[in-house]
Scaffold this motif. Structure first.
Motif, mmCIF file in Angstrom:
data_model
loop_
_atom_site.group_PDB
_atom_site.id
_atom_site.type_symbol
_atom_site.label_atom_id
_atom_site.label_comp_id
_atom_site.label_asym_id
_atom_site.label_seq_id
_atom_site.Cartn_x
_atom_site.Cartn_y
_atom_site.Cartn_z
ATOM 1 N N UNK A 8 0.836 -1.194 0.000
ATOM 2 C CA UNK A 8 0.000 0.000 0.000
ATOM 3 C C UNK A 8 0.873 1.247 0.000
ATOM 4 N N UNK A 9 0.399 2.269 -0.640
ATOM 5 C CA UNK A 9 1.091 3.550 -0.648
ATOM 6 C C UNK A 9 0.181 4.578 -0.017
ATOM 7 N N UNK A 10 0.677 5.541 0.722
ATOM 8 C CA UNK A 10 2.094 5.803 0.919
ATOM 9 C C UNK A 10 2.687 4.774 1.869
ATOM 10 N N UNK A 11 3.962 4.576 1.724
ATOM 11 C CA UNK A 11 4.656 3.635 2.587
ATOM 12 C C UNK A 11 4.801 4.240 3.978
ATOM 13 N N UNK A 34 10.354 -2.645 20.884
ATOM 14 C CA UNK A 34 9.186 -2.735 21.753
ATOM 15 C C UNK A 34 8.747 -1.361 22.245
ATOM 16 N N UNK A 35 9.605 -0.348 22.131
ATOM 17 C CA UNK A 35 9.200 0.990 22.543
ATOM 18 C C UNK A 35 8.338 1.662 21.474
ATOM 19 N N UNK A 36 8.303 1.088 20.284
ATOM 20 C CA UNK A 36 7.482 1.636 19.208
ATOM 21 C C UNK A 36 6.120 0.960 19.256
ATOM 22 N N UNK A 37 5.090 1.680 19.704
ATOM 23 C CA UNK A 37 3.779 1.044 19.860
ATOM 24 C C UNK A 37 3.150 0.615 18.536
ATOM 25 N N UNK A 38 3.626 1.139 17.426
ATOM 26 C CA UNK A 38 3.036 0.833 16.123
ATOM 27 C C UNK A 38 3.694 -0.357 15.435
ATOM 28 N N UNK A 49 -7.885 5.170 4.811
ATOM 29 C CA UNK A 49 -9.231 5.668 5.101
ATOM 30 C C UNK A 49 -9.206 7.133 5.530
ATOM 31 N N UNK A 50 -8.068 7.555 6.084
ATOM 32 C CA UNK A 50 -7.920 8.936 6.556
ATOM 33 C C UNK A 50 -7.154 9.793 5.556
ATOM 34 N N UNK A 51 -7.262 9.434 4.286
ATOM 35 C CA UNK A 51 -6.577 10.179 3.213
ATOM 36 C C UNK A 51 -5.084 10.313 3.480
ATOM 37 N N UNK A 52 -4.501 9.202 3.944
ATOM 38 C CA UNK A 52 -3.060 9.109 4.193
ATOM 39 C C UNK A 52 -2.553 10.097 5.233
ATOM 40 N N UNK A 53 -3.405 10.444 6.169
ATOM 41 C CA UNK A 53 -3.012 11.305 7.279
ATOM 42 C C UNK A 53 -2.422 10.410 8.374
ATOM 43 N N UNK A 54 -1.106 10.244 8.334
ATOM 44 C CA UNK A 54 -0.420 9.334 9.255
ATOM 45 C C UNK A 54 -0.597 9.791 10.704
#
Length: 140
Positions: A8-11, A34-38, A49-54
């Motif tokens: 998927x883009x954007x990367x 592990x400190x990166x929750x994502x 779905x949010x128009x690529x609003x990271x």
């Protein structure tokens, strides 16, 4: 990722890194920061779905992750009282959010438990344990 998979883009760099690691290393979850929750989420669908609003995607993912301990407590209470109908309803609610933030390891047992309930099958305790284990990995 195989030859027919789609990127998927954007990367999203964190998502791309986790996909690459999990593809080539079976212990990738131990390697991911592990400190990166994502690092345990695939937020491409949500970002799209949010128009690529990271930033907005991360805000929603943060809210989802903050709610997980509450879900865990409610799961435990409903399971102890054998209130399986309410437990499945709560699992359904959790699964909806998990799909959007890309918590795939949480979705699989949740969807199977919901399917079993729909088919009036007995409550599957092993699937419930798999769901709770996946939830605990996201919380930690």
């Amino acid at each position: 990722m195989g030859m027919d998979d789609v990127i998927q883009k954007p990367l999203v760099p964190d998502v791309l890194e986790s996909h690459i690691l999990t593809k080539f290393d079976p212990h990738a979850e131990d390697i991911l920061d592990k400190s990166d929750p994502y690092s345990k989420l695939d937020m491409t669908k949500l970002a799209e779905m949010l128009n690529n609003d990271i930033a907005a995607a991360k805000t929603l993912a943060d809210q989802f992750l903050q709610d997980l301990p509450t879900y865990r407590e409610e799961f435990t209470q409903l399971y102890r009282t054998q209130n399986y109908n309410d437990l499945v309803a709560l699992i359904q609610k959790l699964a909806g959010g998990a799909q959007y933030v890309g918590a795939h390891k949480l979705c699989e047992p949740a969807e199977q438990l919901m399917s079993n309930a729909k088919d009036n099958l007995p409550f599957d305790h092993a699937l419930y344990k798999a769901l709770v284990d996946a939830l605990d990995r996201l919380v930690s």
